[in-house]
Design a protein around this motif. Structure first.
Motif, PDB file in Angstrom:
ATOM      1  N   ALA A 150       0.863  -1.195   0.000  1.00 12.23           N
ATOM      2  CA  ALA A 150       0.000   0.000   0.000  1.00 12.23           C
ATOM      3  C   ALA A 150       0.891   1.234   0.000  1.00 12.23           C
ATOM      4  O   ALA A 150       2.105   1.138   0.237  1.00 12.23           O
ATOM      5  CB  ALA A 150      -0.878  -0.002   1.255  1.00 12.23           C
ATOM      6  N   VAL A 154      -0.934   4.611   4.211  1.00 14.07           N
ATOM      7  CA  VAL A 154      -1.773   3.464   4.570  1.00 14.07           C
ATOM      8  C   VAL A 154      -0.914   2.390   5.245  1.00 14.07           C
ATOM      9  O   VAL A 154      -1.252   1.833   6.294  1.00 14.07           O
ATOM     10  CB  VAL A 154      -2.454   2.894   3.296  1.00 14.07           C
ATOM     11  CG1 VAL A 154      -3.262   1.647   3.625  1.00 14.07           C
ATOM     12  CG2 VAL A 154      -3.315   3.954   2.625  1.00 14.07           C
ATOM     13  N   GLU A 233      -7.154   2.103   4.114  1.00 16.53           N
ATOM     14  CA  GLU A 233      -7.061   2.364   2.671  1.00 16.53           C
ATOM     15  C   GLU A 233      -8.114   3.365   2.199  1.00 16.53           C
ATOM     16  O   GLU A 233      -7.830   4.248   1.389  1.00 16.53           O
ATOM     17  CB  GLU A 233      -7.230   1.034   1.925  1.00 16.53           C
ATOM     18  CG  GLU A 233      -7.241   1.198   0.429  1.00 16.53           C
ATOM     19  CD  GLU A 233      -6.338   0.200  -0.250  1.00 16.53           C
ATOM     20  OE1 GLU A 233      -6.287  -0.957   0.212  1.00 16.53           O
ATOM     21  OE2 GLU A 233      -5.705   0.583  -1.249  1.00 16.53           O
ATOM     22  N   LYS A 234      -9.339   3.233   2.753  1.00 18.04           N
ATOM     23  CA  LYS A 234     -10.424   4.125   2.324  1.00 18.04           C
ATOM     24  C   LYS A 234     -10.250   5.532   2.861  1.00 18.04           C
ATOM     25  O   LYS A 234     -10.560   6.506   2.193  1.00 18.04           O
ATOM     26  CB  LYS A 234     -11.773   3.554   2.801  1.00 18.04           C
ATOM     27  CG  LYS A 234     -12.443   2.684   1.745  1.00 18.04           C
ATOM     28  CD  LYS A 234     -13.801   2.191   2.231  1.00 18.04           C
ATOM     29  CE  LYS A 234     -13.816   0.677   2.338  1.00 18.04           C
ATOM     30  NZ  LYS A 234     -14.449   0.136   3.518  1.00 18.04           N
ATOM     31  N   PRO A 236      -7.220   7.226   4.426  1.00 21.24           N
ATOM     32  CA  PRO A 236      -5.835   7.283   4.924  1.00 21.24           C
ATOM     33  C   PRO A 236      -5.633   8.447   5.889  1.00 21.24           C
ATOM     34  O   PRO A 236      -6.251   9.501   5.725  1.00 21.24           O
ATOM     35  CB  PRO A 236      -5.005   7.508   3.649  1.00 21.24           C
ATOM     36  CG  PRO A 236      -5.906   7.198   2.512  1.00 21.24           C
ATOM     37  CD  PRO A 236      -7.310   7.413   2.976  1.00 21.24           C
TER      38      PRO A 236
END
Ligand code: SAM
Length: 237
Positions: A150, A154, A233-234, A236
């Motif tokens: 990532a 992240v 991830e969605k 950060p």
């Protein structure tokens, strides 16, 4: 013929590998190619490319300052074992934990561990967001490593919770590393880390841009991190 390529690449990179280590790397390469026919492990299979882009690249994060004798390291999102397995072959005293959310890759890794006779290697099937909340894994490692999982903001949330205060998170990064480091400044701080150094890497025969990022964990990571699977991830930090 894998060994001659790896031998040469190691010499070009300035690393000394013993015959025993070369033979372990060679067996690892054979297993990688063999298993890759049954499952998706890597897009890179040509011996010369694997030698440089997987094996030497994995070793490029090795820096004696961060890998004490018998240090405990965790490779987060290890996939087919990079960078954890090459480091373990290079430094057999290190205690290695391999974490990945995809169980079939871990089946491959169990085979590599058995075939190479590696000791002190533990395989954990978990998402990092969940693994880092387990008491036996949180704050327990001298080093957390990760490659190609990532972006750094992240990844910091996925890796720093595993690191014991005083330990280090090491990220192997590609061409966008400068941007990623800038973007991750806040996340690193919030998670208790401090950027120590960005080490540009030049692999033998390649001109692409890459670097290894070293982040020290100075303070414990606040208990709210990592957030639940998918959130880092969605949203950060
Ligand atoms: N590190 C290896 C390498 O450099 O070749 C594998 C890279 S592969 C592109 C990304 C791996 O990270 C996959 O095996 C995937 O299953 C794993 N992964 C992605 N997100 C993860 C997460 N949140 N927790 C654990 N593993 C994760």
């Amino acid at each position: 013929m894998f060994t001659p390529y790896l031998r040469q690449a190691a010499i070009d990179y300035g690393i000394e590998l013993s015959e025993e280590q070369l033979s372990a790397f060679n067996r690892y390469y054979q297993l990688l190619v063999e298993w890759n026919e049954k499952m998706n492990l890597t897009a890179i299979t040509e011996p010369q490319e694997v030698a440089v882009k997987h094996m030497i690249d994995s070793l490029s994060c090795y820096d004696t300052a961060f890998f004490a004798q018998n240090a405990k390291m965790v490779d987060v999102g290890t996939g087919a074992g990079f960078p954890g397995i090459p480091l373990k072959i290079f430094r057999p005293d290190l205690q290695l934990t391999l974490v990945d959310s995809l169980n079939k890759r871990l089946t491959f890794l169990q085979c590599v561990i058995a075939e190479l006779g590696l000791t002190d290697v533990t395989v954990v099937h978990a998402r990092a967001e969940e693994g880092a909340r387990k008491r036996e894994l949180r704050d327990k490692f001298d080093v957390a490593l990760s490659r190609a999982v990532a972006r750094l903001n992240v990844l910091s949330e996925l890796c720093l919770p595993f690191v014991a205060p005083g330990g280090c998170f090491i990220a192997l990064k590609g061409a966008q590393y400068e941007e990623e480091v800038k973007e991750a400044q806040q996340a690193i701080r919030v998670l208790g880390g401090k950027l120590i150094k960005t080490q540009p890497v030049k692999l033998p025969g390649l001109d692409d841009k890459r670097a290894v990022i070293y982040i020290r964990k100075e303070k414990p990571t606040p208990g709210v991190y990592p957030r639940k699977p998918g959130t880092p991830e969605k949203k950060p930090l």
